[in-house]
Design a protein around this motif. Structure first.
Motif, PDB file in Angstrom:
ATOM      1  N   LYS A   1     -50.300 -11.658   9.778  1.00  0.00           N
ATOM      2  CA  LYS A   1     -49.130 -11.222  10.547  1.00  0.00           C
ATOM      3  C   LYS A   1     -48.225 -10.340   9.682  1.00  0.00           C
ATOM      4  CE  LYS A   1     -50.140 -13.510  14.328  1.00  0.00           C
ATOM      5  NZ  LYS A   1     -50.506 -12.859  15.578  1.00  0.00           N
ATOM      6  N   ILE A   2     -47.648  -9.335  10.306  1.00  0.00           N
ATOM      7  CA  ILE A   2     -46.795  -8.359   9.615  1.00  0.00           C
ATOM      8  C   ILE A   2     -45.334  -8.765   9.835  1.00  0.00           C
ATOM      9  CG2 ILE A   2     -46.195  -5.905   9.490  1.00  0.00           C
ATOM     10  CD1 ILE A   2     -49.019  -5.345  10.809  1.00  0.00           C
ATOM     11  N   ALA A   3     -44.612  -8.987   8.739  1.00  0.00           N
ATOM     12  CA  ALA A   3     -43.207  -9.435   8.834  1.00  0.00           C
ATOM     13  C   ALA A   3     -42.273  -8.234   8.697  1.00  0.00           C
ATOM     14  CB  ALA A   3     -42.911 -10.453   7.739  1.00  0.00           C
ATOM     15  N   CYS A   4     -41.456  -8.008   9.715  1.00  0.00           N
ATOM     16  CA  CYS A   4     -40.590  -6.822   9.740  1.00  0.00           C
ATOM     17  C   CYS A   4     -39.143  -7.234  10.024  1.00  0.00           C
ATOM     18  CB  CYS A   4     -41.017  -5.854  10.850  1.00  0.00           C
ATOM     19  SG  CYS A   4     -42.790  -5.737  11.119  1.00  0.00           S
ATOM     20  N   LEU A   5     -38.199  -6.499   9.462  1.00  0.00           N
ATOM     21  CA  LEU A   5     -36.778  -6.721   9.744  1.00  0.00           C
ATOM     22  C   LEU A   5     -36.061  -5.385   9.717  1.00  0.00           C
ATOM     23  CD1 LEU A   5     -35.840  -9.868   7.578  1.00  0.00           C
ATOM     24  CD2 LEU A   5     -35.837  -9.736  10.087  1.00  0.00           C
TER      25      LEU A   5
ATOM     26  N   ALA B   1     -31.615  -3.932   1.865  1.00  0.00           N
ATOM     27  CA  ALA B   1     -32.970  -3.357   1.789  1.00  0.00           C
ATOM     28  C   ALA B   1     -33.699  -3.922   0.573  1.00  0.00           C
ATOM     29  CB  ALA B   1     -32.888  -1.833   1.726  1.00  0.00           C
ATOM     30  N   ALA B   2     -33.022  -3.973  -0.561  1.00  0.00           N
ATOM     31  CA  ALA B   2     -33.651  -4.496  -1.790  1.00  0.00           C
ATOM     32  C   ALA B   2     -33.968  -5.983  -1.636  1.00  0.00           C
ATOM     33  CB  ALA B   2     -32.730  -4.267  -2.978  1.00  0.00           C
ATOM     34  N   LEU B   3     -33.064  -6.714  -1.008  1.00  0.00           N
ATOM     35  CA  LEU B   3     -33.300  -8.157  -0.790  1.00  0.00           C
ATOM     36  C   LEU B   3     -34.551  -8.365   0.077  1.00  0.00           C
ATOM     37  CD1 LEU B   3     -30.534 -10.737   0.123  1.00  0.00           C
ATOM     38  CD2 LEU B   3     -32.709 -10.745   1.315  1.00  0.00           C
ATOM     39  N   LEU B   4     -34.646  -7.591   1.154  1.00  0.00           N
ATOM     40  CA  LEU B   4     -35.795  -7.711   2.067  1.00  0.00           C
ATOM     41  C   LEU B   4     -37.095  -7.354   1.337  1.00  0.00           C
ATOM     42  CD1 LEU B   4     -33.669  -8.087   4.263  1.00  0.00           C
ATOM     43  CD2 LEU B   4     -34.716  -6.255   5.566  1.00  0.00           C
TER      44      LEU B   4
ATOM     45  N   HIS C   1     -37.754  -7.478  -1.877  1.00  0.00           N
ATOM     46  CA  HIS C   1     -38.135  -8.534  -2.836  1.00  0.00           C
ATOM     47  C   HIS C   1     -38.670  -9.772  -2.139  1.00  0.00           C
ATOM     48  CE1 HIS C   1     -35.581  -6.474  -5.982  1.00  0.00           C
ATOM     49  NE2 HIS C   1     -36.744  -6.647  -6.553  1.00  0.00           N
ATOM     50  N   ALA C   2     -38.168 -10.034  -0.933  1.00  0.00           N
ATOM     51  CA  ALA C   2     -38.571 -11.255  -0.218  1.00  0.00           C
ATOM     52  C   ALA C   2     -39.933 -11.094   0.455  1.00  0.00           C
ATOM     53  CB  ALA C   2     -37.506 -11.625   0.814  1.00  0.00           C
ATOM     54  N   GLY C   3     -40.524  -9.900   0.387  1.00  0.00           N
ATOM     55  CA  GLY C   3     -41.871  -9.721   0.923  1.00  0.00           C
ATOM     56  C   GLY C   3     -41.926  -9.222   2.354  1.00  0.00           C
ATOM     57  N   VAL C   4     -40.806  -8.670   2.854  1.00  0.00           N
ATOM     58  CA  VAL C   4     -40.833  -8.071   4.201  1.00  0.00           C
ATOM     59  C   VAL C   4     -41.750  -6.847   4.145  1.00  0.00           C
ATOM     60  CG1 VAL C   4     -39.409  -6.892   5.932  1.00  0.00           C
ATOM     61  CG2 VAL C   4     -38.557  -8.965   4.806  1.00  0.00           C
ATOM     62  N   ASP C   5     -42.666  -6.750   5.110  1.00  0.00           N
ATOM     63  CA  ASP C   5     -43.679  -5.688   5.065  1.00  0.00           C
ATOM     64  C   ASP C   5     -43.170  -4.353   5.617  1.00  0.00           C
ATOM     65  OD1 ASP C   5     -45.820  -7.436   4.124  1.00  0.00           O
ATOM     66  OD2 ASP C   5     -45.774  -8.318   6.140  1.00  0.00           O
ATOM     67  N   ILE C   6     -42.350  -4.420   6.677  1.00  0.00           N
ATOM     68  CA  ILE C   6     -41.797  -3.190   7.267  1.00  0.00           C
ATOM     69  C   ILE C   6     -40.289  -3.345   7.369  1.00  0.00           C
ATOM     70  CG2 ILE C   6     -41.631  -1.743   9.333  1.00  0.00           C
ATOM     71  CD1 ILE C   6     -44.492  -2.402  10.040  1.00  0.00           C
ATOM     72  N   VAL C   7     -39.568  -2.343   6.872  1.00  0.00           N
ATOM     73  CA  VAL C   7     -38.111  -2.299   7.058  1.00  0.00           C
ATOM     74  C   VAL C   7     -37.817  -1.148   8.014  1.00  0.00           C
ATOM     75  CG1 VAL C   7     -35.906  -1.789   5.934  1.00  0.00           C
ATOM     76  CG2 VAL C   7     -37.519  -3.388   4.872  1.00  0.00           C
ATOM     77  N   LEU C   8     -37.055  -1.458   9.049  1.00  0.00           N
ATOM     78  CA  LEU C   8     -36.679  -0.468  10.060  1.00  0.00           C
ATOM     79  C   LEU C   8     -35.175  -0.222   9.988  1.00  0.00           C
ATOM     80  CD1 LEU C   8     -37.078   1.120  12.858  1.00  0.00           C
ATOM     81  CD2 LEU C   8     -36.457  -1.054  13.939  1.00  0.00           C
ATOM     82  N   VAL C   9     -34.787   1.042   9.864  1.00  0.00           N
ATOM     83  CA  VAL C   9     -33.381   1.368  10.117  1.00  0.00           C
ATOM     84  C   VAL C   9     -33.308   1.590  11.624  1.00  0.00           C
ATOM     85  CG1 VAL C   9     -31.467   2.952   9.710  1.00  0.00           C
ATOM     86  CG2 VAL C   9     -33.008   2.351   7.842  1.00  0.00           C
TER      87      VAL C   9
ATOM     88  N   LEU D   1     -37.101  -8.676  13.824  1.00  0.00           N
ATOM     89  CA  LEU D   1     -35.804  -9.113  14.346  1.00  0.00           C
ATOM     90  C   LEU D   1     -34.728  -8.226  13.750  1.00  0.00           C
ATOM     91  CD1 LEU D   1     -36.000 -13.039  14.148  1.00  0.00           C
ATOM     92  CD2 LEU D   1     -35.946 -11.645  16.230  1.00  0.00           C
ATOM     93  N   VAL D   2     -33.601  -8.188  14.428  1.00  0.00           N
ATOM     94  CA  VAL D   2     -32.418  -7.534  13.866  1.00  0.00           C
ATOM     95  C   VAL D   2     -31.870  -8.476  12.786  1.00  0.00           C
ATOM     96  CG1 VAL D   2     -30.047  -6.822  14.397  1.00  0.00           C
ATOM     97  CG2 VAL D   2     -31.920  -6.190  15.939  1.00  0.00           C
ATOM     98  N   LEU D   3     -31.727  -7.948  11.578  1.00  0.00           N
ATOM     99  CA  LEU D   3     -31.338  -8.765  10.422  1.00  0.00           C
ATOM    100  C   LEU D   3     -30.094  -9.616  10.709  1.00  0.00           C
ATOM    101  CD1 LEU D   3     -31.758  -9.340   7.335  1.00  0.00           C
ATOM    102  CD2 LEU D   3     -30.200  -7.435   6.917  1.00  0.00           C
ATOM    103  N   TYR D   4     -29.092  -9.001  11.302  1.00  0.00           N
ATOM    104  CA  TYR D   4     -27.824  -9.716  11.515  1.00  0.00           C
ATOM    105  C   TYR D   4     -27.973 -10.830  12.552  1.00  0.00           C
ATOM    106  CZ  TYR D   4     -25.211  -6.227   8.786  1.00  0.00           C
ATOM    107  OH  TYR D   4     -24.746  -5.437   7.779  1.00  0.00           O
ATOM    108  N   ASP D   5     -28.972 -10.725  13.427  1.00  0.00           N
ATOM    109  CA  ASP D   5     -29.229 -11.802  14.398  1.00  0.00           C
ATOM    110  C   ASP D   5     -29.848 -13.004  13.698  1.00  0.00           C
ATOM    111  OD1 ASP D   5     -28.347 -10.140  16.402  1.00  0.00           O
ATOM    112  OD2 ASP D   5     -30.326  -9.776  17.287  1.00  0.00           O
TER     113      ASP D   5
END
Ligand code: KIV
Length: 275
Positions: free
Chosen positions: A28-32, A40-43, A45-53, A224-228
């Motif tokens: 499974k691909i983990a995205c935030l 962005a740096a925290l995500l 380092h935590a292993g998030v695979d896709i970061v979306l602005v 998910l939306v990070l702030y949610d």
């Protein structure tokens, strides 16, 4: 041949090929979403695979009720700062409302996001009607994520934030749109607020990775939306959102718990899904 900059410090930058391999392997691909360099740096380092602005920055950063007021300059600014925090994660940036009314305008704006912000892919809210735009971007070397289901930029047309694709005709149409967009060159499909059986059916029919938000467990990855998920967003939490801050102790631990839950398939649970 030259040394790829992203490999110089040892962090292997994820690519479309890595995401396809994850789909094929059933990982499974983990995205935030992210909107600034620190998160962005925290995500990353935590292993998030896709970061979306996401253009959800209109809601969570700018305080608007919808994403409609977000403009290209906002996306370029937030993408530039997010890019500085990323080493490993694949990086997608949203095309905001009215930035892709024609193939030519879409290409100009996508080029801006890739050249000025470092996006590896742009995302647009598409239906089958956007196939020409996706095809044109694809022909010009722009990777595209096509966002189907609830398309928040259309909120005034839809009359609210509602589950999409319910009923046989609507489900057939969404599957048809997904196949048309894949054929036009979409490299990722994103499904928002879609009944879980329909989302799983679309995921089985297309070859590209499918990322879901409120689309159940049968997709290739979750976003998910990070702030949610950090329980920062005020107001009633949508059904599909789990509060990962609960019991986590810190935002970093919450994001790590999210990555783990997506990978081990404990999120989304039945209470987060729509039928
Ligand atoms: O804008 C955004 O954050 C998005 C996600 C909800 C997928 O499109």
């Amino acid at each position: 041949m030259y040394t790829q900059p992203e490999k110089r410090d040892g962090a292997e930058k994820l690519t479309l090929a890595s995401l396809s391999k994850m789909k094929a392997a059933g990982e499974k691909i983990a995205c935030l979403t992210a909107y600034d360099a620190s998160f962005a740096a925290l995500l990353d380092h935590a292993g998030v695979d896709i970061v979306l602005v996401g253009d959800s920055l209109g809601n969570v950063i700018q305080g608007h009720a919808t994403t409609v007021p977000v403009i290209m300059d906002d996306m370029v600014y937030h993408s530039r700062v997010v890019a500085r925090g990323l080493k490993r994660a694949f990086f997608i940036v949203d095309m905001p409302f009215m930035s892709y009314p024609t193939p030519e305008r879409a290409l100009d704006n996508a080029a801006r996001l890739m050249q000025q912000s470092g996006a590896q892919m742009v995302k647009l809210e598409g239906s089958g009607h956007q196939a020409d735009i996706v095809r044109y971007l694809n022909e010009n070397g722009v990777p595209v994520c096509a966002h189907l289901g609830l398309r928040p930029q259309n909120v005034h047309k839809l009359g609210g934030f509602k589950v999409q694709g319910r009923g046989a005709a609507a489900a057939r149409q969404m599957l048809k749109d997904a196949l048309a967009l894949e054929k036009a060159g979409a490299d990722i499909i994103l499904l928002e607020l879609v009944p879980q059986t329909l989302a799983a059916r679309i995921t089985a029919k297309v070859k590209v990775p499918v990322i879901g938000i409120g689309a159940g467990p049968g997709v290739d990855g979750q976003i998910l939306v990070l702030y949610d998920m950090l329980d920062i967003t005020p107001g009633r939490r949508p059904k599909f959102v789990r509060n990962f801050m609960q019991g986590a102790g810190s935002p970093r631990a919450a994001v790590e718990a999210y990555v783990k839950a997506v990978k081990d398939k404990s999120y989304p649970a039945p209470e987060h899904c729509f039928d």
